[in-house]
Design an enzyme around this catalytic site. Sequence first.
Site, PDB file in Angstrom:
ATOM      1  N   MET A   4       0.847  -1.199   0.000  1.00 24.17           N
ATOM      2  CA  MET A   4       0.000   0.000   0.000  1.00 24.17           C
ATOM      3  C   MET A   4       0.878   1.243   0.000  1.00 24.17           C
ATOM      4  SD  MET A   4      -3.225  -1.089   0.311  1.00 24.17           S
ATOM      5  CE  MET A   4      -4.352  -0.423   1.527  1.00 24.17           C
ATOM      6  N   CYS A   5       0.250   2.363  -0.086  1.00 23.47           N
ATOM      7  CA  CYS A   5       1.000   3.592  -0.284  1.00 23.47           C
ATOM      8  C   CYS A   5       0.339   4.673   0.561  1.00 23.47           C
ATOM      9  CB  CYS A   5       0.945   4.003  -1.743  1.00 23.47           C
ATOM     10  SG  CYS A   5       1.377   2.662  -2.868  1.00 23.47           S
ATOM     11  N   GLN A   6       0.849   5.882   0.455  1.00 18.52           N
ATOM     12  CA  GLN A   6       0.153   7.013   1.081  1.00 18.52           C
ATOM     13  C   GLN A   6       0.062   8.172   0.106  1.00 18.52           C
ATOM     14  OE1 GLN A   6       0.617   8.278   5.039  1.00 18.52           O
ATOM     15  NE2 GLN A   6       0.732   6.206   5.897  1.00 18.52           N
TER      16      GLN A   6
END
Lengths: 257, 257
Positions: free
Chosen positions: A1-3
């Site tokens: 996942m990322c931000q």
Amino acid sequence: MCQLLGMNCNVPTDICFSFEGFSTRGGKTDDHRDGWGIAFFEGKGCRFFLDAKPSVFSPVAEFVRHYPIHSTHVIAHIRKATQGKVTLENCHPFRRELWGRYWVFAHNGDLPGFDPKDFSFYQPVGNTDSEKAFCLILERFREYFPQKKPPLEKLYSVLKEVSEKLAQKGIFNYLLSDGEHFFAHCSTKLSYIVRQAPFAAAHLIDQDVTVDFSELTSPSDRVAVIATTPLTDNEVWTQILPGELLVFQDGLPHKFP
Amino acid sequence: MCQLLGMNCNVPTDICFSFEGFSTRGGKTDDHRDGWGIAFFEGKGCRFFLDAKPSVFSPVAEFVRHYPIHSTHVIAHIRKATQGKVTLENCHPFRRELWGRYWVFAHNGDLPGFDPKDFSFYQPVGNTDSEKAFCLILERFREYFPQKKPPLEKLYSVLKEVSEKLAQKGIFNYLLSDGEHFFAHCSTKLSYIVRQAPFAAAHLIDQDVTVDFSELTSPSDRVAVIATTPLTDNEVWTQILPGELLVFQDGLPHKFP
């Protein structure tokens, strides 16, 4: 996942404070180490900084943290690879041109099993689900509005429909902008804050840094900051509801029925 | 008018030395003050730095001069505006995606009276003749080869035909690359040098800076540098003939009948 990190304002503003906290999550206070990127609109023009290195160690990120670029529409991303290897072409944000405007897109989430092959106009350069989703959105825009950008309500309606379909395939939080409109879609997690007069001091969560915005702003300024999770610990951030698509203009969120 | 700088190599190489001399022409040793830009391919990925400020004063250019980015395909440009105002969206190089690859283009020259309106795929974001010419080239590529990138000979032949037509409208020196092939078209003025073993020292024209490449290279390295006018005063540069279209690969120029 990322931000994700985004900013939309009514006057060109620098994002140094927010980017300082955000980029710390790329290898120090969090483990989003697989590259990062940031795009700044300046009018119709668009400036890009990307790096496959972790944002805490990247000399390019160091430059961006300290060089104030003033913009009304900014999209930034730190990556934790779920699909696609760690390489420059897989760093968000992605950019394409449509209707004589640059479109910029960054995604937080994962769309397992989403692997379309039949792109007719926009083809992915890298191999992430995110870039494929971006290409698909722009393909739909072109199909519905081949000639020129439609009024916002019509564009919103098509984007909402495509976003709902894509969100069924996994987690699909994203930021999308052409320098005129700024879309934020929440599938699971996305928050925002609107800073406006009376301005106060804000303190970062990820670093012990405080900025007093009342010293840096004019009374008519308005700045919306959008992020996967709040960046400050002494302000009230609003969670966007899952399934919601907001359009920010001049630092204020809107949505259509 | 403007100036072009390109680099094509068989191993990723930094362009700091050449860019140091080149960027001096953006406001100090020459008057190309209306913005600048540089694109670095890293595999299929592409990194971009643009600024509407003169390259001698731009903090972004200062960063690029001192941060070695290793790349096999680089295109840079300093602008002296003839068409289109001084603004970020008019800074070269321009970029679009075609066949799942980024294409990057920068132009030196002027195409007076060239103002096509009927773009079907790629539309200009700014208002320069250069970006319009780039869009037109990619439109022709798509028309001839809608599905995927053809073999080099076929692509070269279409590009040569389009370039000849556009060069009839004015001055049309350009650099074009997708990170795999590197095209250099001369309409009036463009030179190159191929550096390979035995490497020697090179001295800039625009600044009193010397680099001894024999200390920085391996015997198998080969680097072609292409520029509007030579960047060094102790090496022999080759002028590309007006009307010639060269393709650089692994630091060597080729052309087709």
